[in-house]
Design a protein around this motif. Structure first.
Motif, short mmCIF file in Angstrom:
data_model
loop_
_atom_site.label_atom_id
_atom_site.label_comp_id
_atom_site.label_asym_id
_atom_site.label_seq_id
_atom_site.Cartn_x
_atom_site.Cartn_y
_atom_site.Cartn_z
N ASN A 445 -23.34 -26.57 -27.63
CA ASN A 445 -23.02 -26.49 -29.05
C ASN A 445 -23.23 -27.86 -29.72
OD1 ASN A 445 -20.91 -27.84 -27.85
ND2 ASN A 445 -19.31 -26.83 -29.03
N SER A 446 -24.17 -28.61 -29.15
CA SER A 446 -24.52 -29.93 -29.69
C SER A 446 -25.79 -29.81 -30.52
CB SER A 446 -24.71 -30.93 -28.54
OG SER A 446 -25.06 -32.20 -29.02
N PHE A 447 -25.64 -29.79 -31.84
CA PHE A 447 -26.77 -29.58 -32.74
C PHE A 447 -26.86 -30.75 -33.73
CE2 PHE A 447 -24.62 -25.43 -32.00
CZ PHE A 447 -25.50 -24.95 -31.05
N LEU A 456 -25.99 -23.22 -37.14
CA LEU A 456 -25.33 -23.54 -35.88
C LEU A 456 -24.42 -24.75 -36.04
CD1 LEU A 456 -28.35 -23.05 -33.48
CD2 LEU A 456 -26.28 -21.67 -33.48
N THR A 457 -24.88 -25.76 -36.77
CA THR A 457 -24.08 -26.97 -36.96
C THR A 457 -22.78 -26.65 -37.69
OG1 THR A 457 -26.13 -28.26 -37.10
CG2 THR A 457 -24.11 -29.31 -37.89
N ASP A 460 -20.38 -24.91 -35.04
CA ASP A 460 -20.51 -25.38 -33.65
C ASP A 460 -19.24 -25.21 -32.83
OD1 ASP A 460 -19.02 -27.27 -34.93
OD2 ASP A 460 -20.28 -28.98 -34.39
N GLU A 461 -18.10 -24.95 -33.47
CA GLU A 461 -16.87 -24.68 -32.72
C GLU A 461 -16.77 -23.24 -32.28
OE1 GLU A 461 -13.56 -25.89 -35.04
OE2 GLU A 461 -14.00 -28.03 -34.90
N ALA A 464 -22.56 -21.12 -29.46
CA ALA A 464 -23.34 -22.02 -28.61
C ALA A 464 -24.65 -21.33 -28.25
CB ALA A 464 -22.58 -22.39 -27.34
N VAL A 488 -31.55 -29.50 -30.82
CA VAL A 488 -30.52 -29.07 -29.87
C VAL A 488 -30.48 -30.04 -28.70
CG1 VAL A 488 -29.65 -27.19 -28.42
CG2 VAL A 488 -30.91 -26.65 -30.51
N GLY A 550 -25.21 -17.26 -30.95
CA GLY A 550 -25.81 -18.58 -31.09
C GLY A 550 -27.32 -18.55 -30.90
N TYR A 554 -30.08 -19.46 -33.71
CA TYR A 554 -31.10 -20.49 -33.48
C TYR A 554 -32.50 -19.94 -33.80
CZ TYR A 554 -34.42 -23.53 -31.18
OH TYR A 554 -35.51 -24.33 -30.92
#
Length: 625
Positions: A445-447, A456-457, A460-461, A464, A488, A550, A554
């Motif tokens: 979940n790092s965008f 997604l950002t 993000d919580e 993913a 990503v 997710g 994306y």
């Protein structure tokens, strides 16, 4: 004295509660608030003392003594709640809002004491009134009444906490069966974009009182509230046959979307049984019809002939098939076509191509095909490249021989270098086979803040992206006039599994850090802007993981940015059952708690409450014959 205590204990204790609550609620800022609080505590303690005195006097009569002792319990619980409340106000101070864990714990504690104390009081005191005193008192009956009202108190406490949490979080949850009859955020976004010159008329054909109409009305009424350019009419086909004839509707249970002379229909049905399937995906059906009215048709060319993922054929592996993305794209008004050597992939990309998708090739592209792709992008074309680290055909490697990897080499020239070494994570991964192989089943979940992953950002919580046996990308900014960027990244405790043993091995040169999994690039051209999106794992769009929100977000975001339209990011609300996936570490407790421990706890409590009561018969030896 004993008679006075029996009569006055409840009024005095009730007076103490009233003074305490009134003083704290209405007079807490007054100078005499401390006096009120002191008088209230004196009354509460005196009422407790009276009950204790009565219980002591009945000590020689065991049944009556036990009954009065139970009356002591609820009074003590309420006094404890009052003490905790005072401590709560001291800790809270002037902030007025419980922010710390201690604040929230004290808040929950005093509410729980008051609610349970009052519930116990109702059950025990009513039973005490009905029971006689002396040796014929019925402590078992009083205890049973107390337990019943205690259960009511626990239920009230639960509802109070749920209500408080919902108020603080300002969230609304619809747990009804057909919950998907609420328009999704993406649908509302599409509707809100309508202009005064681009109005949408929705005609819903249902007779009044129809059971399906309630769900349909809820959905389309919500759409009408989103935009003034949406008008919804509910009519009965049998009562307005002329309108039905104009819209070519032959039966009720049909919804017609009209924009000018263009029309699209949604057939739902008039019975719950027949309409259930459509209602569960009504948002998706509406999006499909709405986009069919006005959205320009987009053409997506999927390359073939290099071992790519496909929506056709007899492939049974869900990680090698993309039937779901094919169906979703068609629903977003895409025209799906294939592109291979026979159809001219080594000569020219067709002029009607909105985007070219290369989905997980395992065999090399020819230099001529890559040259055509290069020319297409440099003229303002768009491409979505998903690479695959699996090399099923060892004799034709896509990466090892420089002469056989022109596609990967071209990406490197752009500034995106691909490494097929699989990424692994020993802590944050998805369980699938319950073996070490699962360490290659990653989620992230790092965008970044790029437009293609903006949805997604923002979430993000909650969401993913899932990837299976993903490689990694190394970026070189501003390479060969291309502007390259990340989209990503993997989680920070991810490592390249250089020796492919699924576990971290520092002696093999493996390093834990965040690796680039998704990237993009753009190039200013005379015809506009060439755009490219690359992801280091083709399974991201496969049937096996695409049902994960997710992954769909994306894909939708990438295509939306590539083509330069917002309508392709319409991700519908759906009530389809989705397989539960959970990580080994973060969600293990929640997962097993929800599917095992909670149902087991309910069964145990039910068995305990409904157990058969044992009846003991005591023979009265003093009874005369």
């Amino acid at each position: 004295m004993l008679k006075f205590f029996k009569v006055s204990r409840l009024p005095i204790f009730a007076l103490g509660m009233i003074l305490f609550l009134a003083g704290e609620r209405y007079f807490s800022t007054e100078s005499y608030a401390l006096v009120l609080r002191s008088v209230a505590f004196v009354a509460l303690c005196f009422g407790l003392f009276e009950t204790w005195y009565i219980a002591g006097k009945a000590k020689h009569v065991v049944p009556e003594h036990l009954s009065w002792r139970m009356a002591l319990s609820w009074q003590a619980l309420i006094i404890l709640g009052a003490i905790i409340y005072v401590a709560y106000t001291k800790v809270l101070g002037s902030s007025g809002v419980p922010d710390s864990f201690m604040d929230k714990a004290l808040l929950a504690a005093w509410i729980l004491c008051f609610v349970l104390g009052i519930s116990l009081a109702i059950g025990i005191e009513l039973a005490l009134i009905e029971c006689v005193n002396g040796k014929f008192s019925e402590p078992t009956r009083i205890k049973r009444a107390g337990k019943s009202w205690l259960a009511v108190g626990l239920l009230l406490s639960f509802l109070i906490n749920i209500n408080y949490t919902g108020y603080q979080k300002d969230k609304v949850y619809d747990w009804s069966y057909l919950k998907a009859t609420e328009p999704s955020a993406s649908t509302k976004s599409l509707i809100s974009a309508l202009t005064d010159a681009d109005k949408l008329d929705i005609t819903v054909f249902y007779p009044k009182g129809n059971p399906v109409l309630a769900f349909v009305s809820e959905y389309f009424s919500a759409l009408e509230r989103v935009s003034k350019n949406v008008k919804v009419a509910f009519v009965d086909k049998d009562l307005q046959p002329a309108l039905a004839g104009d819209l070519k509707v032959s039966r009720n249970g049909t919804v017609v979307l009209s924009k000018g002379e263009q029309r699209e229909k949604i057939n739902i049905g008039t019975s719950i049984r027949s309409a259930r399937k459509t209602l569960s995906k009504l948002d998706s059906e509406f999006q499909k019809a709405f986009l069919g009215l006005s959205a320009r048709s987009k053409v997506a060319y999927f390359t073939r002939g290099h071992g790519e993922l496909s929506w056709s054929g007899q492939e049974s592996n869900p990680l090698k098939k993309i039937a779901n993305i094919e169906a979703w794209l068609r629903g977003q008004n895409y025209n799906m076509k294939t592109l291979d050597i026979a159809s001219g992939s080594a000569k020219e990309i067709p002029s009607d191509a909105s985007v070219v998708v290369i989905a997980g090739p395992t065999r090399a592209f020819s230099p001529e095909e890559v040259s055509v792709l290069r020319e297409y992008l440099e003229k303002g074309g768009r491409a979505f490249v998903l690479l695959d680290s699996e090399k099923d055909l060892a004799e034709v490697s896509l990466y090892d021989n420089s002469e056989q990897k022109p596609l990967v080499e071209y990406l490197r020239q752009i500034g995106i270098e691909y490494d097929p070494t699989p990424l692994a994570n020993e802590s944050n991964y998805l369980r699938g086979t319950k073996t070490k192989l699962d360490h290659w089943f990653l989620y992230s979940n790092s965008f970044t803040s790029h437009e293609s992953v903006s949805s997604l950002t923002k979430n993000d919580e909650k969401v993913a992206v899932l990837a299976i046996q993903a490689g990694s990308l190394t970026l070189k900014k501003k390479a060969n006039s291309w502007d390259v960027f990340e989209t990503v990244r993997s989680l920070r405790d991810t490592f390249k599994d250089l020796n492919k043993n699924y576990v971290f091995d520092s002696s093999a040169g493996e390093e834990k850090k965040s690796y680039t999994m998704g990237a993009g690039a753009k190039l200013k051209t005379q015809n506009g802007e060439g755009r490219l999106v690359v992801f280091a794992d083709a399974s991201v769009i496969s049937d096996g993981v695409l049902r994960n929100p997710g992954n769909l977000l994306y894909t939708a975001g990438a295509l939306s940015w590539l083509i330069g339209t917002q309508d392709s990011i319409a991700v519908a609300a759906s009530e389809e059952d989705v397989k539960i996936l959970h990580s080994k570490k973060e969600n293990l407790f929640v997962f097993y708690g929800s599917v095992v421990f909670v149902p087991l706890l309910v069964l145990i409590i039910g068995a305990f409450v409904n157990r058969r009561k044992k009846i003991t018969i005591v023979e009265d030896t003093n009874h005369a014959a």
